[in-house]
Design a protein around this motif. Structure first.
Motif, PDB file in Angstrom:
ATOM      1  N   GLN B 326      23.996  -0.031  48.041  1.00 55.91           N
ATOM      2  CA  GLN B 326      24.210   0.518  46.703  1.00 55.91           C
ATOM      3  C   GLN B 326      23.301   1.703  46.430  1.00 55.91           C
ATOM      4  O   GLN B 326      22.173   1.750  46.906  1.00 55.91           O
ATOM      5  CB  GLN B 326      23.941  -0.550  45.637  1.00 55.91           C
ATOM      6  N   SER B 327      23.838   2.643  45.679  1.00 60.80           N
ATOM      7  CA  SER B 327      23.080   3.780  45.173  1.00 60.80           C
ATOM      8  C   SER B 327      22.562   4.662  46.310  1.00 60.80           C
ATOM      9  O   SER B 327      23.100   4.609  47.423  1.00 60.80           O
ATOM     10  CB  SER B 327      21.936   3.274  44.295  1.00 60.80           C
ATOM     11  N   GLU B 328      21.572   5.450  46.042  1.00 63.88           N
ATOM     12  CA  GLU B 328      21.065   6.304  47.112  1.00 63.88           C
ATOM     13  C   GLU B 328      19.566   6.445  46.992  1.00 63.88           C
ATOM     14  O   GLU B 328      19.009   6.502  45.909  1.00 63.88           O
ATOM     15  CB  GLU B 328      21.729   7.678  47.086  1.00 63.88           C
ATOM     16  N   LEU B 329      18.920   6.429  48.149  1.00 68.38           N
ATOM     17  CA  LEU B 329      17.488   6.730  48.172  1.00 68.38           C
ATOM     18  C   LEU B 329      17.314   8.216  48.418  1.00 68.38           C
ATOM     19  O   LEU B 329      16.516   8.878  47.770  1.00 68.38           O
ATOM     20  CB  LEU B 329      16.786   5.928  49.276  1.00 68.38           C
ATOM     21  N   LYS B 330      18.087   8.728  49.391  1.00 65.89           N
ATOM     22  CA  LYS B 330      17.990  10.159  49.713  1.00 65.89           C
ATOM     23  C   LYS B 330      19.363  10.794  49.632  1.00 65.89           C
ATOM     24  O   LYS B 330      20.331  10.246  50.154  1.00 65.89           O
ATOM     25  CB  LYS B 330      17.437  10.320  51.138  1.00 65.89           C
ATOM     26  N   PRO B 331      19.430  11.956  49.007  1.00 65.34           N
ATOM     27  CA  PRO B 331      20.729  12.614  48.852  1.00 65.34           C
ATOM     28  C   PRO B 331      21.388  12.829  50.207  1.00 65.34           C
ATOM     29  O   PRO B 331      20.722  13.209  51.176  1.00 65.34           O
ATOM     30  CB  PRO B 331      20.376  13.961  48.209  1.00 65.34           C
ATOM     31  N   GLU B 335      24.560   4.902  51.534  1.00 63.70           N
ATOM     32  CA  GLU B 335      23.926   3.994  50.573  1.00 63.70           C
ATOM     33  C   GLU B 335      23.053   2.988  51.321  1.00 63.70           C
ATOM     34  O   GLU B 335      23.490   2.413  52.304  1.00 63.70           O
ATOM     35  CB  GLU B 335      25.002   3.252  49.784  1.00 63.70           C
TER      36      GLU B 335
END
Lengths: 672, 672
Positions: B326-331, B335
């Motif tokens: 889920q989501s993102e740590l680094k562009p 995920e």
């Protein structure tokens, strides 16, 4: 309190005595909370209008029904409820009555396990209004408003919730037929969770990734017909059903939804903001920030709801604690009311105080929301980030506190709080869900933290600060001014701000150290994130204590009521300081000696609030039908009501259950 | 892990990768937890024996059934389960299998919503053994052992739970007929809560106030027939039924019971300890303290159960967190697995550590219990108060921590944790009940506090201290010895003891000040009780950290496993220190700088545990049938299983629900 107070209620003697020793008029509190005597009258009329309707009453408690029966009963009642809401609306009622009657305290009293129609009014209609063009509104609003169709809002998927950019449902534009083609490319792309989606709604606003001319333009809303209006059978290509049983809200009919080449006309994309032209040309929305509006509105509503549910739980627990007698304080004396134990007061009264903290903060945030929205309409976006940051951390802290508060109240009722007829389990089911929906709490805290890190840089840079983070300037200057600690809320609020500022500063430094040590900013953020979430919480607590104390100070009420509310605001401020004493010892001027004296102050406040506790919850004026609790009713006839509730069990309707003959007797009579 | 591992399980790729990077052998951990490879084999055989029985499987998930259907299914399954247990017993199985199969992890997997027969083996039989004379045992044990009758244990009443002296049911001896006459003199004297009492049991041990020759001799146990053995109809004068639905355990058939001049023969009083002679003469029990035994045994069992349920919850949450992305740590990057977020690790790993803390402490307390029991048999009662004090505060802290831990794990699974098929709601239902039963937690903490106040006086008086409170001597002398703080568990344990001692001392001083100020001791106790409960908690935490660390140190395992367990024990020690940092800053040598460095240490520990997290929960070796969770299964096929579970809903078995035709269509088609 019952709907219409009968003169001949015979109350429990202990609870009657409590009412006599109350030092203020609970009715004044009721009027304050409603916004005036006229508002109280209106609310009670509305409650009577709905709660006196025989069709909206349960013949047996819903907990005894099967899942399917629960759903069918919920549809029956939801139809009646909607009919009555619509009649009221057509007489010129406020639009707010929909929300209150569908998802607020009143609605959750009528449909205790959730309402499969709620999203029609709460999400489907508002999305058409907010995101549809004038033509689209003309076409869909009539149908939706008259309940010719019933809609839901399908955004969350099996694989993605809070991180909405990750949604996978696709809507590809086909210029040849001027249609969008909806698909669920993966298992995880199935819509999952929307209320009423399972077997109820026949239309939905569906959020999908828009593709046109080979480019993906991110998520956009589309109106999709799910079921045939005559037969209610799923439309071609629509795979639909309910997701199954849950911790609570089992009648909301949360559903799943998959698309297999489902074609919808181009006009079904809601195009008030972004548009797709006939040839497939994508026209961007003028501003992304406008969509923040609804989200923040919902969070303010959540704060209000949390205040309501926590008020319900404290009403039940306080009244029960006044009626319940147990154990002994002094040998030979009668068993004391359990509300006389300091440990019980310590469980109840901080939550009683929190009811007001949540309420006053909801009002404050609501006013700020209205100011910012007004500024927004004049093109001024300045305070939007501040409002967004506040709504995030306050939603997180309020929902978490409310959930813990409800559980503390439930546990304070001992074993009887574990019974469904106490209403405590269902209140918890509603409240704990709010920690996850409309933005998962940890994610929200980290969004606030991102804002606070920027605010810290601005403070360091000597820039002008918006009011709610102005306290950072003092922390930067290192000059807290000449002040000595006293046990006053003014001192305590400064200490809360010192804690928040200290934690924000520490996070900024830790981020900085990590980045200077060669760690990339994203990893540094993750490595600091436990502390970052805590600094957002500290910020929220500083705001909440401040606004609670300030609101009480500004109130124009009788001295008697003012005293009570002041005690509650002081308790709230002191209680949370003591809960977080480590932070105060590290980051504020509070010393170990102060902690000891604050503990004493807290104990004094508990004993001051004690005689008014029943009066305060009476002032919430939650009628028995809404409380729906054997432990919490106005008359305090706890044990009689527990028996009455037990007698409703279908198992108690027959002297011997069929399982005796079928299973038990053959088993007992067998020679093993 | 499934019962019999198939070779062709296709696991989720992420979870497979986790297993490859594990630095130790989970099987070694499994053997350690079971007590050796042979014990593991036995456990798995037993699991297979029960779980492979088709009669013990649900055809549809029980949550879809009505309350009545749930009960009837439970009776059916309980009969089958008892038959199988008895067969195993007759082959020479250990008596412990009853408990494990009826109320432990295995039993709660088979009868997820509770077992209406449990109290027969867990309370009815043991009470006859423990409190019956040889003759009474001869008469009743055979019938109970062969399941000719089915019993329960009726102690708690509507008006009294933890405070058993307050029970109101009366048993008056009538020397003329040599019978006891049982009565329920008030509404609140009705028995309320006993499992299986509602519609299931036909006999009960009833606890009542014994009156003979005009004197009340306090509570005593009596055997009472509740229902006719042939017809199952209630016996004359017996008013009986179930109490209704609850937060959890809805198939346990908790009941109520009232007596209207119910006569039972004199021999039905269990007379191993106290006796009533034919003429009504009362003969006292030689020692009151002997009854402590069972109570303490039950509390040790509770600790074990809490460890088990928390292991279940962490297994589910850790595996789900490895699968969920889920989501993102680094562009631009994929995920991440949510287990890679530090905030998620912070939710999961302290609870993972707590599983071991609870387990090792349960073992330690069990060993102490056995020692003290052995001493007791030789007439040595010296260590009984210490054991009692420990069992009280450890039961309170462990059940509260486990409940909070389970909820944290559930919330860490986001919305899906709210679904019944995650199993999280039912685990919580089981765990949270333990905060109330077998002694309400606050009451228990205050019992420990009473012991600690005495211990403090003894320490001040220079008396010899028993091992678990020996740390008070250092606090009295004020000499902590020359030691400087380091980030080691040895230092941390000393700090925990300083905190406990500091809080105990403060309570003693506050009590003393109040009494010297003219307040009577009972009121002074109540006024100090919030702090007293906290000092008992601090004592429990000092013990639990100490025994966890010590147990790991003493283990004879591979270095790889030792490293992992050491990290977990360090995390547990550091985590709870940081949670209570205010106490450590006030009462120990820990400084603000130390807190900052402990925070860093905790973050390092989280990242060290991260690669082994899935391996650790695999080591718990809870098979899929017992986990019973769509989110937690060994293969990690979370989304597929969520769909499979949804497909089981009866609402999904038909394309259109009847409520559409009955209610919804008429509503939608009406012109409003």
């Amino acid at each position: 309190m019952v709907l219409k107070k009968a003169d001949n209620i015979k109350c429990n003697e202990d609870i009657e005595r409590e009412r006599k020793k109350c030092s203020f008029d609970p009715l004044e509190l009721t009027h304050l909370l409603d916004g005036g005597p006229e508002k109280t009258r209106e609310r009670k009329e509305r409650e009577y209008y709905f709660l006196s309707e025989p069709e909206l009453r349960d013949t047996i408690p819903q907990d005894y029904l099967s899942h399917k029966e629960k759903y069918e009963e919920a549809v029956r009642k939801a139809c009646t409820l909607f009919r009555k809401v619509t009649q009221l609306r057509d007489k010129g009622g406020d639009l707010e009555i929909f929300r209150q009657t569908l998802s607020g305290m009143l609605g959750s009293a009528i449909l205790k396990d959730g309402n499969p129609f709620t999203l029609h009014y709460v999400m489907f209609l508002p999305t058409i209004v907010g995101q549809g063009t004038v033509e689209q509104q003309a076409e869909w609003m009539g149908k939706a408003w008259n309940c010719d169709i019933i809609g839901t809002y399908a955004q969350t998927e099996l694989g993605h919730g809070t991180f909405i950019r990750g949604l996978e449902t696709t809507a590809h534009y086909d210029p040849k037929t001027q249609e969008f083609i909806l698909n669920s490319p993966t298992l995880t792309s199935y819509k999952w969770w929307p209320g009423g989606l399972g077997q109820t709604a026949n239309f939905a606003v569906v959020v999908a990734q828009l593709h046109t001319k080979g480019v993906c333009h991110g998520i956009h809303p589309f109106i999709v017909q799910l079921r045939d209006e005559e037969t209610h059978k799923p439309m071609p290509g629509i795979k639909i059903g309910e997701i199954g049983t849950k911790l609570g809200m089992n009648a909301t009919n949360n559903g799943y939804l998959g698309f297999d080449n489902v074609r919808i006309p181009r006009e079904h994309m809601l195009m008030k903001n972004a548009q797709v032209l006939e040839d497939g040309t994508y026209v961007k929305s003028p501003s992304d920030k406008l969509t923040y509006g609804t989200m923040m509105f919902v969070r303010v509503i959540i704060l209000q709801d949390m205040a309501g549910y926590l008020s319900k739980a404290t009403t039940i627990a306080v009244r029960y604690s006044a009626v319940r007698r147990q154990s002994e304080l002094k040998p030979g004396e009668p068993e004391p009311q359990i509300i006389d134990y300091l440990t019980q007061q310590y469980k109840l009264f901080p939550n009683l105080a929190a009811c007001f903290a949540l309420r006053f903060n909801a009002t404050w945030l609501w006013n700020m929301y209205n100011c910012v929205t007004a500024e927004l309409e004049e093109g001024d976006l300045d305070r939007l980030p501040e409002l967004h940051a506040l709504s995030c951390c306050m939603k997180a802290v309020c929902t978490a506190d409310a959930a813990q508060g409800v559980e503390t109240c439930r546990l304070s009722c001992g074993g009887h709080g574990y019974m469904t007829c106490s209403s405590m389990p269902s209140i918890y089911g509603l409240v704990t869900a709010a920690s996850t929906y409309e933005g998962e709490n940890t994610v929200l805290l980290l969004q606030t933290a991102r804002y606070l890190m920027k605010a810290w840089q601005q403070a360091v840079g000597g820039m002008t600060m918006t009011p709610t983070v102005a306290y950072l300037k003092q922390a930067v200057s290192g000059n807290n001014g000449p002040w000595s600690w006293e046990n006053t809320t003014a001192c305590i609020i400064r200490a809360y701000q010192q804690v928040a500022a200290g934690k924000i500063k520490m996070c900024a430094e830790n981020m900085d150290k990590r980045i200077r040590g060669g760690i990339c900013p994203e990893d540094a953020w993750n490595m600091t994130s436990v502390e970052l979430a805590q600094c957002a919480e500290a910020h929220a607590r500083a705001i909440m204590v401040d606004k609670f104390v300030e609101s009480v100070l500004e109130l124009n009420v009788s001295p008697a009521l003012k005293t009570v509310l002041t005690q509650l605001s002081e308790l709230y401020a002191v209680y949370w300081l003591l809960q977080k004493s480590g932070d105060f010892l590290m980051f504020s001027d509070v010393t170990a000696q102060d902690i000891a004296s604050l503990q004493k102050w807290m104990e004094v406040l508990l004993s001051e609030i004690r005689p008014n506790a029943v009066g305060i919850v009476d002032g919430f004026d939650i009628c028995d039908e809404i409380l729906s609790s054997a432990l919490g009713s106005y008359d305090g006839r706890v044990y009689e009501r527990l028996f009455e509730e037990a007698s409703k069990s279908p198992l108690n309707k027959e002297p011997v259950n069929v399982s005796f003959h079928k299973y038990l007797k053959p088993f007992l009579k067998a020679s093993l």
